[in-house]
Design a protein around this motif. Structure first.
Motif, short mmCIF file in Angstrom:
data_model
loop_
_atom_site.label_atom_id
_atom_site.label_comp_id
_atom_site.label_asym_id
_atom_site.label_seq_id
_atom_site.Cartn_x
_atom_site.Cartn_y
_atom_site.Cartn_z
N GLN B 90 34.70 74.61 5.56
CA GLN B 90 34.77 75.35 4.10
C GLN B 90 34.56 75.02 3.14
OE1 GLN B 90 36.76 78.11 4.33
NE2 GLN B 90 36.09 78.71 2.29
N LYS B 91 34.13 73.57 3.46
CA LYS B 91 33.32 73.10 2.00
C LYS B 91 31.35 73.85 1.82
CE LYS B 91 36.34 69.25 0.72
NZ LYS B 91 36.06 67.62 1.01
N ALA B 92 31.09 73.71 2.72
CA ALA B 92 29.66 74.06 3.17
C ALA B 92 29.68 75.52 2.27
CB ALA B 92 29.43 73.41 4.18
N LYS B 93 30.44 76.62 3.07
CA LYS B 93 30.36 77.93 2.38
C LYS B 93 31.16 78.15 0.83
CE LYS B 93 32.56 82.40 3.08
NZ LYS B 93 32.00 82.84 1.70
N SER B 152 16.30 89.97 5.42
CA SER B 152 17.09 90.70 5.96
C SER B 152 19.04 90.37 5.74
CB SER B 152 17.07 89.56 7.60
OG SER B 152 15.84 89.38 7.95
N THR B 153 19.77 90.77 6.78
CA THR B 153 21.29 89.66 6.34
C THR B 153 21.63 89.57 7.17
OG1 THR B 153 22.53 92.39 7.22
CG2 THR B 153 21.35 91.85 4.03
N ILE B 154 22.97 88.83 6.77
CA ILE B 154 24.09 87.89 8.35
C ILE B 154 25.42 88.24 7.81
CG2 ILE B 154 23.29 85.42 7.46
CD1 ILE B 154 23.18 85.39 10.07
N HIS B 155 26.14 87.87 8.10
CA HIS B 155 27.18 88.18 8.90
C HIS B 155 27.99 86.79 8.47
CE1 HIS B 155 32.03 88.45 9.68
NE2 HIS B 155 31.80 89.31 8.93
N LYS B 156 28.78 86.46 7.13
CA LYS B 156 29.61 85.36 7.02
C LYS B 156 29.84 84.21 8.15
CE LYS B 156 34.79 86.56 5.37
NZ LYS B 156 34.69 86.58 7.02
N ASP B 157 30.47 84.75 9.06
CA ASP B 157 30.94 84.83 10.56
C ASP B 157 29.84 83.75 11.62
OD1 ASP B 157 33.28 84.73 10.08
OD2 ASP B 157 33.44 85.93 11.13
N ASP B 158 28.06 84.52 12.07
CA ASP B 158 27.25 84.43 12.39
C ASP B 158 26.15 83.24 11.22
OD1 ASP B 158 27.42 86.37 14.52
OD2 ASP B 158 26.61 87.88 13.12
N LEU B 159 26.04 83.44 10.64
CA LEU B 159 25.95 82.24 9.71
C LEU B 159 26.43 80.26 9.53
CD1 LEU B 159 23.72 81.53 7.23
CD2 LEU B 159 24.66 82.26 5.53
N MET B 160 27.56 81.12 9.46
CA MET B 160 28.55 79.86 10.03
C MET B 160 28.48 78.51 10.65
SD MET B 160 30.67 77.68 8.13
CE MET B 160 32.03 78.31 6.90
N ARG B 163 25.14 77.13 11.42
CA ARG B 163 25.13 75.88 10.05
C ARG B 163 25.41 74.76 10.84
NH1 ARG B 163 26.89 77.28 4.08
NH2 ARG B 163 25.92 75.21 3.94
N TYR B 164 26.30 75.15 11.61
CA TYR B 164 27.56 74.61 12.80
C TYR B 164 26.85 74.69 14.04
CZ TYR B 164 29.44 72.94 8.50
OH TYR B 164 29.34 71.84 6.87
N ALA B 165 25.84 75.05 14.26
CA ALA B 165 25.62 73.95 15.66
C ALA B 165 25.65 73.08 16.31
CB ALA B 165 23.80 74.79 16.24
N LYS B 166 25.47 72.70 17.77
CA LYS B 166 25.60 71.60 18.49
C LYS B 166 23.92 71.18 18.77
CE LYS B 166 30.02 71.42 17.12
NZ LYS B 166 30.63 70.19 15.91
N GLY B 167 24.17 70.62 19.33
CA GLY B 167 23.16 69.77 19.59
C GLY B 167 22.58 68.93 19.00
N VAL B 168 21.43 68.70 19.55
CA VAL B 168 20.33 68.26 18.38
C VAL B 168 18.79 68.78 18.31
CG1 VAL B 168 18.49 66.27 19.17
CG2 VAL B 168 20.05 66.44 20.64
N PRO B 169 18.14 68.38 16.65
CA PRO B 169 19.43 68.02 16.09
C PRO B 169 20.63 68.98 15.13
CG PRO B 169 17.79 69.02 15.22
CD PRO B 169 18.25 69.18 16.53
#
Lengths: 138, 338
Positions: B90-93, B152-160, B163-169
């Protein structure tokens, strides 16, 4: 690479969606930008990478339908994940996710856990409970 | 709520990190080309890490680690950057929205897998993709993805998710933008530092997994792929090499052409004819890399165990390494003299 050598190998896989910027030299030796719609070796490598993904998906589907694995195994492959990555997304240990791949354990999972898997895979809980019986549903 | 879009100029680039740097800096009054960003950030590299496997395939990279180009360019040009990651989504958003409300276009680190506007076939789990978000309309953000031809455009949920994908890095919601760009920039000193670092990385690191030594190391391994790995695995390893060299965000020939474009631009800017000569040499090496990828692709497609073909590929790599030894060796010695 000369400007007129910038590859324009579109193919079925990228379906004309590929248009990437390349740098090439013009007739005066100056570097200029030129759009490429794709290049044969890249297309081959990409196709190969998807073949590997699709093979794993099909293998998982067969095992899920055969009752050897839970649907999580199938959706994990659809999302190009492995157990460590899925565990990371689920905030769980790998051994927990590994257990959830067993059909018997899967049946006992709480609604909360199922919803979280569904969220991670971007599907509904109903979809999560079943795997499609036919190929190419996604 | 929607805010009036910032008039952000989108320029397509070959590689995402350079492209974001170039687009963000241009917006902030410092027009710098993509090749210039790549060169000043010492983006070119080569490394082969057989022990670091991704999906069972050894890692090979034609560039330095993600994020480093940005760091170096800012430092060398004396640009003050804001950069922050967030544990809390939420802080990131909120931080993103508040910057956009102030009219600031923001650079974000994202995962390619969760960017629906990219062609589906290119969406793998690559977590270091840089984009610029420059506004929002309702539930959508306005995106300037440098590798795309248009915004382009991106939905806020997709952007989240991205931005919070897991893995490396893990991007951890990282966002950044320039705070202050100095009035007088010393391009000459930045170019010298940028070239010195790349030349050092390519020829002087005394470990065989980095630089031109690593190209020869890979060449040696590649020669024995069919015998060591068998048909199937050998072609998978080869396919991965091509993808690292050519796929989305590399600009072709494993970044060699972008770097050659940089050498040409730098040579003109600081009036050093010999840099332009090295640019011509590197363009030739880039063509050799392309030849390598082309032949490797053909082998992948035919899937035949043909020892001679792998041997031929190995020889092309050796030739690439010798040519790059010469180019970066010259750069290393000569750049100290100006």
């Amino acid at each position: 690479m000369k400007k007129n050598e910038v590859p324009q190998d579109g193919d079925n896989l990228v379906k004309g969606e590929s248009n990437w910027l390349n740098y090439a030299v013009d007739q005066n030796g100056e570097y200029v930008q030129e759009i490429s719609v794709g290049w044969e070796p890249e297309n081959i490598a990409l196709e190969q990478a998807w073949e590997v993904v699709n093979e794993k998906v099909e293998e998982a589907r067969t095992k899920v339908l055969g009752g050897q694995l839970s649907p999580i195994a199938f959706y994990m492959e659809v999302n190009i994940m492995d157990i460590p990555l899925l565990a990371n997304y689920m905030d769980k240990y790998q051994w927990q996710v590994r257990r959830h791949l067993q059909p018997d354990i899967f049946k006992q999972l709480s609604e909360e856990t199922l919803d979280k898997y569904a969220y991670v895979f971007k599907i509904s809980r109903t979809e999560l409970m079943n795997v499609p019986t036919n190929k190419n549903t996604k | 709520m929607s805010i009036a879009p910032i008039s952000f100029e989108h320029h397509q680039s070959a590689h995402c990190e350079n492209g974001v740097i170039s687009n963000l800096f241009r917006y902030n009054g410092l027009p710098i080309s993509e090749p210039m960003a790549f060169g000043l950030g010492s983006g070119l590299f080569f490394t082969h890490l057989p022990f670091l496997k991704v999906n069972g395939i050894p890692g090979t990279s034609y560039r330095i680690w993600p994020g480093l180009i940005f760091k170096r360019v800012s430092k060398r040009l004396g640009i003050e950057m804001y950069s922050e990651s967030f544990r809390n989504q939420q802080k990131a958003k909120d931080a993103l929205d508040s910057a956009l409300d102030k009219g600031i276009p923001v650079g974000l680190v994202t995962s390619v897998f969760y960017l629906p506007y990219l062609p589906a076939v290119f969406r793998f789990h690559f977590n270091a993709h840089n984009i610029v978000v420059y506004g929002r309309e309702g539930d959508h953000y306005l995106v300037s993805d440098p590798v795309m031809g248009a915004v382009s455009t991106i939905h806020k949920d997709d952007l989240m998710r991205a931005r919070y994908a897991k893995g490396v890095p893990e991007p951890n919601g990282k966002m950044y933008y320039p705070l202050q760009i100095p009035k007088n920039i010393d391009f000459k000193s930045a170019i010298i530092k940028g070239i010195s670092k790349t030349a050092y990385d390519m020829t002087e690191i005394p470990v065989p997994i980095f630089g031109t030594k690593a190209i020869r190391y890979l060449a040696k391994k590649l020669k024995n792929y069919p015998a060591d790995l068998g048909d199937r695995k050998a072609t998978l390893y080869l396919g991965n090499l091509i993808r690292m060299q050519e796929e989305i965000g590399t600009g072709g020939a494993g970044f060699r052409f972008i770097y050659a474009a940089f050498l040409q631009e730098a040579g003109k800017l600081i009036e050093q004819e010999w840099l332009i000569e090295q640019s011509i040499a590197l363009t030739k090496t880039g063509d050799l890399w392309r030849d390598f990828a082309f032949k490797a692709g053909r082998i992948c497609k035919n899937r035949s165990i043909d020892g001679t073909s792998y041997k031929e590929l190995s020889e092309i790599l050796i030739e690439c390494s010798h040519q790059e030894d010469k180019i970066f060796g010259t750069l290393y010695k000569q750049i100290k003299k100006i």
